[in-house]
Design a protein around this motif. Structure first.
Motif, PDB file in Angstrom:
ATOM      1  N   LYS A  37       0.893   0.295   2.060  1.00 29.24           N
ATOM      2  CA  LYS A  37       0.078  -0.753   2.698  1.00 29.24           C
ATOM      3  C   LYS A  37       0.576  -1.030   4.131  1.00 29.24           C
ATOM      4  O   LYS A  37      -0.225  -1.113   5.066  1.00 29.24           O
ATOM      5  N   ALA A  38       1.888  -1.143   4.284  1.00 27.56           N
ATOM      6  CA  ALA A  38       2.441  -1.448   5.617  1.00 27.56           C
ATOM      7  C   ALA A  38       2.112  -0.324   6.599  1.00 27.56           C
ATOM      8  O   ALA A  38       1.766  -0.584   7.766  1.00 27.56           O
ATOM      9  N   GLU A  39       2.204   0.917   6.136  1.00 27.44           N
ATOM     10  CA  GLU A  39       1.884   2.051   7.027  1.00 27.44           C
ATOM     11  C   GLU A  39       0.407   2.061   7.389  1.00 27.44           C
ATOM     12  O   GLU A  39       0.038   2.338   8.538  1.00 27.44           O
ATOM     13  N   LEU A  40      -0.427   1.739   6.409  1.00 30.89           N
ATOM     14  CA  LEU A  40      -1.868   1.711   6.671  1.00 30.89           C
ATOM     15  C   LEU A  40      -2.180   0.645   7.728  1.00 30.89           C
ATOM     16  O   LEU A  40      -2.940   0.887   8.669  1.00 30.89           O
ATOM     17  N   ILE A  41      -1.548  -0.504   7.580  1.00 29.32           N
ATOM     18  CA  ILE A  41      -1.757  -1.585   8.561  1.00 29.32           C
ATOM     19  C   ILE A  41      -1.301  -1.129   9.954  1.00 29.32           C
ATOM     20  O   ILE A  41      -2.002  -1.347  10.952  1.00 29.32           O
ATOM     21  N   ALA A  42      -0.169  -0.455  10.002  1.00 30.02           N
ATOM     22  CA  ALA A  42       0.346   0.009  11.297  1.00 30.02           C
ATOM     23  C   ALA A  42      -0.647   0.971  11.964  1.00 30.02           C
ATOM     24  O   ALA A  42      -0.801   0.966  13.190  1.00 30.02           O
ATOM     25  N   GLN A  43      -1.338   1.771  11.161  1.00 28.06           N
ATOM     26  CA  GLN A  43      -2.320   2.717  11.712  1.00 28.06           C
ATOM     27  C   GLN A  43      -3.620   2.022  12.102  1.00 28.06           C
ATOM     28  O   GLN A  43      -4.287   2.401  13.049  1.00 28.06           O
TER      29      GLN A  43
END
Ligand code: GLV
Length: 328
Positions: A37-43
């Protein structure tokens, strides 16, 4: 005017990336990394739109962290990975990819039914293990498809495709249960008779699940439902993980309370309940019901058309929450 910024969550056909690049500033993921989830948000936090698959989750946290986001276009027909209420509340459009995968998915449902009833993978493992030394009258004797009673739970477009294959191609008697009954002309076209869920479970020789996943359909098939089925019955799940209680199913298969199951989807996939891996009377496939090259391309192109239509003149082809369009 600068192009809208699009994030393509997973790897996709290069020609689809090229199409997207004609209209958008594209950040692709051709390495096919699956995101936390955190990586998706960063993208996603600085993007206007997302090209998604069924594996990427959009919820209220992601939406709150990505205020620029206006549309998530998934190339799947099922969208239980998208929190539609949260998206609507945030004014973010969701689109999916119906119709283009109907026939391919119905083909696969039927293939899985046949492989399961006729014990194809179990017998192949036996052969590959060098155990086939002589003919025997009951070696891998299974259940007939032709003339049998085909039960369908969930009678949308894919369910109707399976009904037609069974009735017209294999002379099956088709019964179905659905939230709402089909119009009489559709019932006639599918040669399908509406029954209660209980009658469906008790009567079907082969039961195919094709209903969408929601809180209401969670564990639609659990120990109680399996207990109503015929001991000779087969169960096919091409719908979504979570519609079947996989632990209860594994126990029913182990104890031969039903004959066999064919599963393309799993609770918590890509993890598979370990008990399902130890029972022989189950055919397991990794969520590939729509996976033919032409169909996956059609799904990806429809997801692209939805993005183009939205950003051009707010006219996506297959919106899920069109109310958002009215307020944009
Ligand atoms: C596949 O499961 C889809 O929903 O498209």
């Amino acid at each position: 005017m600068s192009k809208p910024k699009i994030f393509v969550a997973r790897a996709i056909f290069p020609e689809v990336i090229s199409r997207l690049e004609e209209h958008f500033e594209v950040q692709a993921n051709q390495a096919d990394k699956a995101w936390t989830k955190a990586e998706l948000i960063a993208q996603l936090h600085d993007k206007d739109g997302a090209f998604m698959t069924g594996s990427d989750r959009i919820d209220a946290d992601v939406l709150a962290a990505c205020p620029q986001l206006k549309i998530c276009s998934t190339m799947a027909v099922g969208y239980n990975n998208l929190d539609i209420d949260a998206m609507t509340a945030a004014g973010v459009l969701a689109t999916n990819a119906p119709d283009v995968l109907t026939e391919t998915t119905a083909d696969f449902g039927f293939a899985l039914l046949m492989a399961t009833a006729r014990r194809m993978t179990e017998s192949e493992h036996y052969l590959r293990a060098g155990k086939w030394t002589q003919w025997s009258y009951d070696m891998f004797a299974g259940a007939d498809i032709h003339g049998a009673t085909l039960g369908i739970l969930g009678m949308g477009r894919i369910g109707q495709g399976i009904a037609k294959r069974g009735a017209l191609g294999f002379g099956m008697k088709v019964i179905y249960h659905n939230r709402s009954r089909l119009a009489p002309e559709l019932e006639a076209e599918c040669k399908a008779r509406y029954v209660s869920k209980e009658e469906l479970l008790k009567t079907a020789d082969h039961l195919v699940l094709v209903l969408p996943y929601s809180a209401a359909s969670h564990h639609s098939i659990g120990a109680a439902e399996l207990a109503l089925m015929k001991p000779s019955a087969t169960l096919i799940n091409i719908a979504r993980g979570g519609i079947v209680d996989d632990a209860a199913l594994a126990a029913a298969l182990r104890d031969k309370r039903i004959a066999a199951a064919g599963l393309d989807v799993f609770e918590g996939e890509p993890k598979v309940h370990p008990d399902l891996l130890t029972v022989p009377n189950v055919v397991l496939t990794p969520h590939i019901a729509s996976a033919t090259v032409p169909t996956r391309l059609a799904m990806a192109n429809l997801a692209t058309d939805n993005l183009i239509g939205f950003f051009k003149d707010k006219k996506p082809l297959t919106p899920i929450n069109p109310a958002v369009l009215a307020i944009k």
